[in-house]
Design a protein around this motif. Structure first.
Motif, PDB file in Angstrom:
ATOM      1  N   PRO A  74      27.265 -29.354   8.889  1.00 28.59           N
ATOM      2  CA  PRO A  74      27.984 -30.213   9.845  1.00 28.59           C
ATOM      3  C   PRO A  74      28.931 -31.195   9.164  1.00 28.59           C
ATOM      4  CG  PRO A  74      25.710 -29.956  10.537  1.00 28.59           C
ATOM      5  CD  PRO A  74      25.812 -29.293   9.196  1.00 28.59           C
ATOM      6  N   LYS A  75      28.594 -31.666   7.975  1.00 30.04           N
ATOM      7  CA  LYS A  75      29.460 -32.614   7.270  1.00 30.04           C
ATOM      8  C   LYS A  75      30.801 -32.012   6.863  1.00 30.04           C
ATOM      9  CE  LYS A  75      27.302 -31.659   2.758  1.00 30.04           C
ATOM     10  NZ  LYS A  75      28.416 -30.893   2.211  1.00 30.04           N
ATOM     11  N   ASP A  76      30.883 -30.671   6.862  1.00 33.94           N
ATOM     12  CA  ASP A  76      32.123 -29.999   6.474  1.00 33.94           C
ATOM     13  C   ASP A  76      33.139 -29.920   7.603  1.00 33.94           C
ATOM     14  OD1 ASP A  76      31.133 -29.343   3.865  1.00 33.94           O
ATOM     15  OD2 ASP A  76      29.979 -27.697   4.758  1.00 33.94           O
ATOM     16  N   ILE A  77      32.704 -30.168   8.838  1.00 30.47           N
ATOM     17  CA  ILE A  77      33.583 -30.035  10.002  1.00 30.47           C
ATOM     18  C   ILE A  77      34.483 -31.263  10.132  1.00 30.47           C
ATOM     19  CG2 ILE A  77      33.648 -29.822  12.523  1.00 30.47           C
ATOM     20  CD1 ILE A  77      32.777 -27.281  11.036  1.00 30.47           C
ATOM     21  N   THR A 130      44.577 -26.524  11.615  1.00 33.82           N
ATOM     22  CA  THR A 130      44.321 -25.938  10.296  1.00 33.82           C
ATOM     23  C   THR A 130      45.605 -25.485   9.614  1.00 33.82           C
ATOM     24  OG1 THR A 130      43.841 -23.799  11.365  1.00 33.82           O
ATOM     25  CG2 THR A 130      41.971 -25.217  10.844  1.00 33.82           C
ATOM     26  N   LYS A 131      46.543 -24.953  10.364  1.00 34.10           N
ATOM     27  CA  LYS A 131      47.779 -24.458   9.752  1.00 34.10           C
ATOM     28  C   LYS A 131      48.601 -25.566   9.122  1.00 34.10           C
ATOM     29  CE  LYS A 131      48.965 -20.035  11.865  1.00 34.10           C
ATOM     30  NZ  LYS A 131      49.982 -19.322  12.673  1.00 34.10           N
ATOM     31  N   ILE A 132      48.635 -26.732   9.744  1.00 37.58           N
ATOM     32  CA  ILE A 132      49.454 -27.814   9.207  1.00 37.58           C
ATOM     33  C   ILE A 132      48.682 -28.700   8.231  1.00 37.58           C
ATOM     34  CG2 ILE A 132      50.896 -27.852  11.269  1.00 37.58           C
ATOM     35  CD1 ILE A 132      49.479 -30.425  12.109  1.00 37.58           C
ATOM     36  N   GLY A 133      47.422 -28.329   7.985  1.00 41.04           N
ATOM     37  CA  GLY A 133      46.640 -29.076   7.017  1.00 41.04           C
ATOM     38  C   GLY A 133      45.990 -30.338   7.555  1.00 41.04           C
ATOM     39  N   LYS A 134      45.948 -30.469   8.870  1.00 45.48           N
ATOM     40  CA  LYS A 134      45.325 -31.640   9.486  1.00 45.48           C
ATOM     41  C   LYS A 134      43.800 -31.571   9.386  1.00 45.48           C
ATOM     42  CE  LYS A 134      46.471 -35.375  11.951  1.00 45.48           C
ATOM     43  NZ  LYS A 134      47.446 -36.377  11.485  1.00 45.48           N
ATOM     44  N   ALA A 135      43.270 -30.364   9.328  1.00 49.62           N
ATOM     45  CA  ALA A 135      41.824 -30.163   9.226  1.00 49.62           C
ATOM     46  C   ALA A 135      41.554 -28.883   8.437  1.00 49.62           C
ATOM     47  CB  ALA A 135      41.195 -30.069  10.608  1.00 49.62           C
ATOM     48  N   LYS A 136      40.482 -28.905   7.667  1.00 46.54           N
ATOM     49  CA  LYS A 136      40.107 -27.711   6.916  1.00 46.54           C
ATOM     50  C   LYS A 136      39.205 -26.797   7.738  1.00 46.54           C
ATOM     51  CE  LYS A 136      38.331 -26.208   2.426  1.00 46.54           C
ATOM     52  NZ  LYS A 136      37.751 -26.635   1.124  1.00 46.54           N
ATOM     53  N   HIS A 137      38.303 -27.413   8.501  1.00 47.55           N
ATOM     54  CA  HIS A 137      37.385 -26.644   9.345  1.00 47.55           C
ATOM     55  C   HIS A 137      37.297 -27.299  10.716  1.00 47.55           C
ATOM     56  CE1 HIS A 137      36.013 -24.489   5.776  1.00 47.55           C
ATOM     57  NE2 HIS A 137      35.723 -25.637   5.205  1.00 47.55           N
ATOM     58  N   VAL A 138      37.569 -26.526  11.762  1.00 49.99           N
ATOM     59  CA  VAL A 138      37.470 -27.012  13.137  1.00 49.99           C
ATOM     60  C   VAL A 138      36.406 -26.196  13.865  1.00 49.99           C
ATOM     61  CG1 VAL A 138      38.672 -27.411  15.311  1.00 49.99           C
ATOM     62  CG2 VAL A 138      39.901 -27.661  13.144  1.00 49.99           C
ATOM     63  N   LEU A 139      35.477 -26.884  14.501  1.00 49.48           N
ATOM     64  CA  LEU A 139      34.453 -26.223  15.316  1.00 49.48           C
ATOM     65  C   LEU A 139      34.927 -26.196  16.756  1.00 49.48           C
ATOM     66  CD1 LEU A 139      31.548 -25.097  15.747  1.00 49.48           C
ATOM     67  CD2 LEU A 139      30.819 -27.493  16.051  1.00 49.48           C
ATOM     68  N   ILE A 140      35.021 -24.991  17.333  1.00 48.86           N
ATOM     69  CA  ILE A 140      35.390 -24.886  18.747  1.00 48.86           C
ATOM     70  C   ILE A 140      34.263 -24.184  19.495  1.00 48.86           C
ATOM     71  CG2 ILE A 140      37.857 -24.850  18.226  1.00 48.86           C
ATOM     72  CD1 ILE A 140      37.825 -21.872  18.991  1.00 48.86           C
ATOM     73  N   VAL A 141      34.007 -24.665  20.699  1.00 47.52           N
ATOM     74  CA  VAL A 141      32.884 -24.162  21.491  1.00 47.52           C
ATOM     75  C   VAL A 141      33.329 -23.929  22.926  1.00 47.52           C
ATOM     76  CG1 VAL A 141      30.503 -24.579  22.187  1.00 47.52           C
ATOM     77  CG2 VAL A 141      31.364 -25.622  20.083  1.00 47.52           C
ATOM     78  N   GLY A 142      32.907 -22.810  23.496  1.00 44.01           N
ATOM     79  CA  GLY A 142      33.021 -22.590  24.931  1.00 44.01           C
ATOM     80  C   GLY A 142      31.618 -22.666  25.500  1.00 44.01           C
ATOM     81  N   ALA A 143      31.357 -23.620  26.381  1.00 41.45           N
ATOM     82  CA  ALA A 143      29.999 -23.806  26.912  1.00 41.45           C
ATOM     83  C   ALA A 143      30.066 -24.185  28.384  1.00 41.45           C
ATOM     84  CB  ALA A 143      29.260 -24.892  26.132  1.00 41.45           C
ATOM     85  N   ASP A 144      29.314 -23.480  29.205  1.00 45.65           N
ATOM     86  CA  ASP A 144      29.295 -23.798  30.627  1.00 45.65           C
ATOM     87  C   ASP A 144      27.930 -23.526  31.231  1.00 45.65           C
ATOM     88  OD1 ASP A 144      31.665 -24.878  31.978  1.00 45.65           O
ATOM     89  OD2 ASP A 144      32.695 -23.222  30.995  1.00 45.65           O
ATOM     90  N   ALA A 145      27.576 -24.363  32.210  1.00 39.73           N
ATOM     91  CA  ALA A 145      26.352 -24.194  32.999  1.00 39.73           C
ATOM     92  C   ALA A 145      26.765 -24.104  34.463  1.00 39.73           C
ATOM     93  CB  ALA A 145      25.406 -25.364  32.761  1.00 39.73           C
TER      94      ALA A 145
END
Length: 328
Positions: A74-77, A130-145
């Motif tokens: 998690p610290k890498d995100i 990520t492409k512009i170097g703003k972040a190295k690793h991005v976590l994306i989630v699709g979640a629904d109830a």
């Protein structure tokens, strides 16, 4: 101008609740039958959360699996984006709850509100970071109830919707990686706004109880036609724009809305059925979660391999639709 990097999928994971609601269970709640549901939707069962679970719990469990798959902590995100229509609360965002559940640094985190196209929207945003170097690793989630906003007296909607979550880690790529995300496009047309919407829980809340209790409302016949035409056109445009032929694509992963919609899109774009990823029979329509869930399950079955070229396409209320092309 500096050369843009790549945005690659370094990890993926999915989670569905343990409780299964079958068509036979729905027979006890309304005037319907397994045969009627299966014939019209292709759905035999769906997963639903219990009283101990929230959307953030689904997102958390899918995220842990995606991080493990990416061999990251998690610290890498560097950033979190959650696509959802059923947050734990109207605010704050689910993404902020997910950030602390994971134990991430105090990184940026927000939700996207883009119905069933939410996961593709999140992918688009993560690609730019990520492409512009703003972040190295991005976590994306699709979640629904969605079971929490289904009217179980309305046969036209109750048979479709379900709960679940899927997550990708999008990372900066280098020259030794595959192509990553190649192209994407999202469109909207608000003139069809009221053909698929949630009636309550919003600024429209009034004394009228219909405005106070969130329930999915849908013009099914109209949405069917709009979904087929929009997704088909989006896939065709994306493939043509990138000078590709259909035999250059290994897999098509459509939003798992309805089996008849999936089949009609495949026919319209003349895509072989055996190259269409489909798991709606067992999971139903869990909105922003359907695409990452379908991807993760297909990969676990040995269908999707590294190097495969894949098109994602989705459609949802708004009216919103879009597609994304990437090489895994």
């Amino acid at each position: 101008m500096a050369k843009l990097g790549k945005a690659v999928i370094s990890g993926a994971g999915a989670y569905v609740p343990s409780t299964i609601m079958t068509n036979q269970d729905l027979e006890k709640l309304m005037d319907t039958s397994h045969e009627w549901i299966a014939t019209r939707t292709g759905i035999h069962e769906r997963r639903v959360i219990d009283e101990t679970e929230n959307t953030s719990d689904l997102a958390y469990k899918a995220s842990l699996l995606a991080l493990e798959d990416a061999r990251l902590e998690p610290k890498d995100i560097d950033f979190i984006i959650v696509a959802t229509e059923t947050p734990d609360h109207m605010f704050p965002p689910v993404a902020t709850k997910l950030q602390t559940l994971l134990g991430c640094r105090t990184i940026g985190a927000y939700d996207v509100h883009s119905t069933c196209v939410g996961f593709i929207s999140a992918l688009q945003i993560a690609e730019q970071f990520t492409k512009i170097g703003k972040a190295k690793h991005v976590l994306i989630v699709g979640a629904d109830a969605l079971s929490k906003i289904v009217d179980y007296t309305d046969r036209s909607t109750a048979i479709l919707f379900a709960d679940g979550a899927g997550a990708f880690v999008i990372s900066q790529g280098n020259d030794t990686d595959g192509e990553g995300i190649i192209d994407s496009a999202i469109h909207s047309d608000g003139q069809f706004y009221e053909d698929l919407y949630v009636s309550g829980g919003s600024s429209r809340a009034r004394d009228n109880s219909d405005y106070n209790v969130p329930k999915i409302k849908m013009n099914g016949n109209k949405i069917f036609k709009l979904a087929v035409n929009a997704m088909s056109g989006s896939v065709k445009d994306l493939i043509k724009k990138n000078n590709l032929e259909y035999n250059d694509i290994d897999w098509l992963i459509p939003h798992q809305a309805n089996q008849r919609i999936i089949d009609a899109v495949a026919r319209n774009v003349e895509f072989p059925t055996e190259k269409v990823i489909n798991n709606i029979k067992y999971y139903g329509n869990n909105s922003a979660a359907t695409i990452p869930l379908a991807f993760t399950k297909a990969r676990a079955e040995g269908k999707i391999q590294r190097g495969d070229r894949i098109v994602l396409t989705a459609f949802g209320g708004g009216l919103i639709w879009g597609s994304l092309l990437f090489q895994y």
